[in-house]
Design a protein around this motif. Structure first.
Motif, mmCIF file in Angstrom:
data_model
loop_
_atom_site.group_PDB
_atom_site.id
_atom_site.type_symbol
_atom_site.label_atom_id
_atom_site.label_comp_id
_atom_site.label_asym_id
_atom_site.label_seq_id
_atom_site.Cartn_x
_atom_site.Cartn_y
_atom_site.Cartn_z
ATOM 1 N N MET A 1 16.736 82.325 81.457
ATOM 2 C CA MET A 1 16.526 82.196 83.110
ATOM 3 C C MET A 1 15.345 81.782 83.646
ATOM 4 O O MET A 1 15.368 81.130 84.509
ATOM 5 C CB MET A 1 17.085 83.541 83.725
ATOM 6 N N HIS A 2 14.432 82.328 82.873
ATOM 7 C CA HIS A 2 13.008 81.683 83.429
ATOM 8 C C HIS A 2 12.727 80.211 83.359
ATOM 9 O O HIS A 2 12.193 79.484 84.027
ATOM 10 C CB HIS A 2 11.912 82.341 82.592
ATOM 11 N N ALA A 3 13.519 79.685 82.700
ATOM 12 C CA ALA A 3 13.662 78.196 82.585
ATOM 13 C C ALA A 3 13.941 77.318 83.699
ATOM 14 O O ALA A 3 13.640 76.491 84.282
ATOM 15 C CB ALA A 3 14.090 77.480 81.322
ATOM 16 N N GLU B 1 8.213 71.744 87.215
ATOM 17 C CA GLU B 1 6.947 71.495 86.486
ATOM 18 C C GLU B 1 7.574 71.207 84.927
ATOM 19 O O GLU B 1 6.844 71.717 83.968
ATOM 20 C CB GLU B 1 6.096 72.679 86.397
ATOM 21 N N THR B 2 8.923 70.781 84.811
ATOM 22 C CA THR B 2 9.611 70.649 83.456
ATOM 23 C C THR B 2 8.674 69.845 82.344
ATOM 24 O O THR B 2 8.481 70.147 81.327
ATOM 25 C CB THR B 2 10.808 69.782 83.581
ATOM 26 N N ASP C 1 6.360 73.050 76.854
ATOM 27 C CA ASP C 1 6.873 72.992 75.325
ATOM 28 C C ASP C 1 8.199 73.313 75.202
ATOM 29 O O ASP C 1 8.577 74.302 74.675
ATOM 30 C CB ASP C 1 5.914 73.676 74.516
ATOM 31 N N TRP C 2 9.131 72.269 75.499
ATOM 32 C CA TRP C 2 10.668 72.770 75.247
ATOM 33 C C TRP C 2 10.686 72.404 73.856
ATOM 34 O O TRP C 2 11.738 73.368 73.482
ATOM 35 C CB TRP C 2 11.460 71.451 75.962
#
Length: 159
Positions: free
Chosen positions: A16-18, A24-25, A29-30
């Motif tokens: 959920m924090h994503a 700021e995506t 570091d995905w």
């Protein structure tokens, strides 16, 4: 949901924090998120499997696992150095690589794998030179000043 799928059609609560950082995506570091979620899913699967002898689906990003596997097969490389790696693998190439790696029994492992690292030369890639001309020698750190033997010894007991 694409990068970190679950066995449920709902978004996992730990992701959920994503949603709160959409603006700021590009700063996040995905890849680490995908890998951590995959490893958590595998650990959860292993706990359930070893406890019960069976387990339902695993979850995690199967695309990551497939591309990681395909890039390490001992076969002609496909556009090494192109990132993200998902750009170079289409379904035709995936099926072809799988067919080449399949044994008569239906298992996989016919081609073997290579030790490769992203961002470095591929072991099967042609190079312009014979490699580095000089050997890099590193100092023996144990002989450097300030390095002491840090082993602890048991105290001597008086008899």
């Amino acid at each position: 949901m694409v990068l970190c799928p679950t066995q449920s059609p709902r978004l996992a609560s730990d992701l959920m924090h994503a949603l709160g950082c959409v603006m700021e995506t590009c700063e996040y570091d995905w890849c680490e998120l995908v890998l951590c979620k995959l490893m958590d899913s595998i650990c959860s699967f292993a706990r359930r499997f070893y406890a019960n002898g069976y387990a339902g689906g695993c979850g995690g990003c199967a695309m990551f696992v497939v591309i990681y596997y395909l890039d390490r097969l001992n076969r002609d490389l496909i556009q090494w150095g192109v990132y993200p790696r998902i750009k170079v693998w289409n379904m035709k190439q995936i099926w072809k690589a799988g067919k080449c790696d399949r044994l008569r029994t239906g298992d996989y492992g016919c081609l073997g794998v290579l030790d490769v690292a992203y961002g470095e030369y591929h072991p099967r890639e042609a190079r312009d030179t014979e490699g580095p001309m000089t050997k890099t020698e590193y100092p023996d750190m144990s002989k450097m000043e300030g390095c002491k033997d840090r082993r602890r010894r048991a105290p001597i007991q008086a008899t």
